[in-house]
Design a protein around this motif. Structure first.
Motif, PDB file in Angstrom:
ATOM      1  N   VAL A  56       0.813  -1.030  -0.087  1.00  0.00           N
ATOM      2  CA  VAL A  56       0.070  -0.116  -0.093  1.00  0.00           C
ATOM      3  C   VAL A  56       0.830   1.053   0.222  1.00  0.00           C
ATOM      4  O   VAL A  56       1.997   1.251   0.779  1.00  0.00           O
ATOM      5  CB  VAL A  56      -1.248   0.210   1.450  1.00  0.00           C
ATOM      6  CG1 VAL A  56      -1.704   1.118   1.089  1.00  0.00           C
ATOM      7  CG2 VAL A  56      -2.296  -1.103   1.082  1.00  0.00           C
ATOM      8  N   GLN A  57       0.462   1.849  -0.804  1.00  0.00           N
ATOM      9  CA  GLN A  57       0.900   3.144  -0.672  1.00  0.00           C
ATOM     10  C   GLN A  57       0.870   4.982  -0.325  1.00  0.00           C
ATOM     11  O   GLN A  57      -0.807   4.401  -0.913  1.00  0.00           O
ATOM     12  CB  GLN A  57       1.152   3.515  -3.248  1.00  0.00           C
ATOM     13  CG  GLN A  57       2.297   5.475  -2.347  1.00  0.00           C
ATOM     14  CD  GLN A  57       2.792   5.759  -3.601  1.00  0.00           C
ATOM     15  OE1 GLN A  57       1.631   5.241  -4.818  1.00  0.00           O
ATOM     16  NE2 GLN A  57       3.499   6.494  -4.332  1.00  0.00           N
ATOM     17  N   VAL A  58       1.366   4.948   1.129  1.00  0.00           N
ATOM     18  CA  VAL A  58       1.033   6.659   1.218  1.00  0.00           C
ATOM     19  C   VAL A  58       1.568   7.525   0.600  1.00  0.00           C
ATOM     20  O   VAL A  58       2.820   8.248   1.000  1.00  0.00           O
ATOM     21  CB  VAL A  58       0.552   5.983   2.922  1.00  0.00           C
ATOM     22  CG1 VAL A  58       0.004   7.509   3.396  1.00  0.00           C
ATOM     23  CG2 VAL A  58      -0.250   5.004   3.210  1.00  0.00           C
ATOM     24  N   VAL A  59       0.492   8.557   0.514  1.00  0.00           N
ATOM     25  CA  VAL A  59       1.373   9.493   0.439  1.00  0.00           C
ATOM     26  C   VAL A  59       0.692  10.722   0.676  1.00  0.00           C
ATOM     27  O   VAL A  59      -1.027  11.252   0.571  1.00  0.00           O
ATOM     28  CB  VAL A  59       1.055  10.335  -1.610  1.00  0.00           C
ATOM     29  CG1 VAL A  59       1.979  11.797  -1.283  1.00  0.00           C
ATOM     30  CG2 VAL A  59       1.815   9.455  -1.931  1.00  0.00           C
ATOM     31  N   ALA A  60       1.421  11.688   2.018  1.00  0.00           N
ATOM     32  CA  ALA A  60       0.627  12.322   2.391  1.00  0.00           C
ATOM     33  C   ALA A  60       1.414  13.897   2.648  1.00  0.00           C
ATOM     34  O   ALA A  60       2.826  14.237   2.534  1.00  0.00           O
ATOM     35  CB  ALA A  60       0.463  12.245   4.848  1.00  0.00           C
ATOM     36  N   GLU A  61       0.807  15.215   2.337  1.00  0.00           N
ATOM     37  CA  GLU A  61       1.449  16.772   2.369  1.00  0.00           C
ATOM     38  C   GLU A  61       1.204  17.137   3.727  1.00  0.00           C
ATOM     39  O   GLU A  61      -0.489  16.697   4.375  1.00  0.00           O
ATOM     40  CB  GLU A  61       0.664  17.151   1.410  1.00  0.00           C
ATOM     41  CG  GLU A  61       1.873  16.332   0.455  1.00  0.00           C
ATOM     42  CD  GLU A  61       1.854  17.281  -1.090  1.00  0.00           C
ATOM     43  OE1 GLU A  61       2.441  16.761  -2.313  1.00  0.00           O
ATOM     44  OE2 GLU A  61       0.882  18.609  -1.187  1.00  0.00           O
ATOM     45  N   GLY A  62       1.921  18.014   4.384  1.00  0.00           N
ATOM     46  CA  GLY A  62       1.147  18.773   5.353  1.00  0.00           C
ATOM     47  C   GLY A  62       2.852  19.416   6.345  1.00  0.00           C
ATOM     48  O   GLY A  62       3.285  19.093   6.078  1.00  0.00           O
ATOM     49  N   SER A  63       2.396  19.897   7.739  1.00  0.00           N
ATOM     50  CA  SER A  63       3.012  19.799   8.095  1.00  0.00           C
ATOM     51  C   SER A  63       4.264  18.454   8.988  1.00  0.00           C
ATOM     52  O   SER A  63       3.716  16.990   8.664  1.00  0.00           O
ATOM     53  CB  SER A  63       2.996  20.267  10.213  1.00  0.00           C
ATOM     54  OG  SER A  63       2.296  19.556  10.471  1.00  0.00           O
TER      55      SER A  63
END
Length: 103
Positions: A56-63
């Motif tokens: 499973v790939q997880v891409v997260a943007e944020g602090s």
């Protein structure tokens, strides 16, 4: 070239974290729970998706701090299935995400 790993002295720095989770993580609700965790952490945008090789790939943007919280949950949290390992890379945010989605 990827930027250096997370710095504890810059928790509010905006980042993009891409993680690949391997193990028994497809067909067990892993993406749904990952999205729910990202929404609970708050202020994260991105997606989670199944890959053809079973990861499973997880891409997260944020602090940086919020992305680290999601990464810690992926590694050590009460996730569905069985996580055998997580590999991640860090980059600058690219934007373009409305929320945190399942793909």
């Amino acid at each position: 070239m990827c930027p250096p790993p997370p710095r504890p002295d810059a928790p509010s720095e905006p980042v993009r974290m891409t993680a690949w989770v391997r193990g028994q993580v497809q067909g067990v609700g892993f993406r749904w729970h990952t999205r729910a965790r990202a929404l609970a952490i708050g202020e994260l945008r991105g997606f989670t998706s199944n890959l053809a090789d079973g990861r499973v790939q997880v891409v997260a943007e944020g602090s940086r701090e919020r992305c680290l919280r999601l990464l810690e949950w992926l590694r050590d949290g009460d996730t569905p299935g069985r996580v055998a390992g997580v590999t991640e890379i860090w980059d600058t945010p690219r934007g373009g995400y409305q929320d945190f989605a399942i793909r």
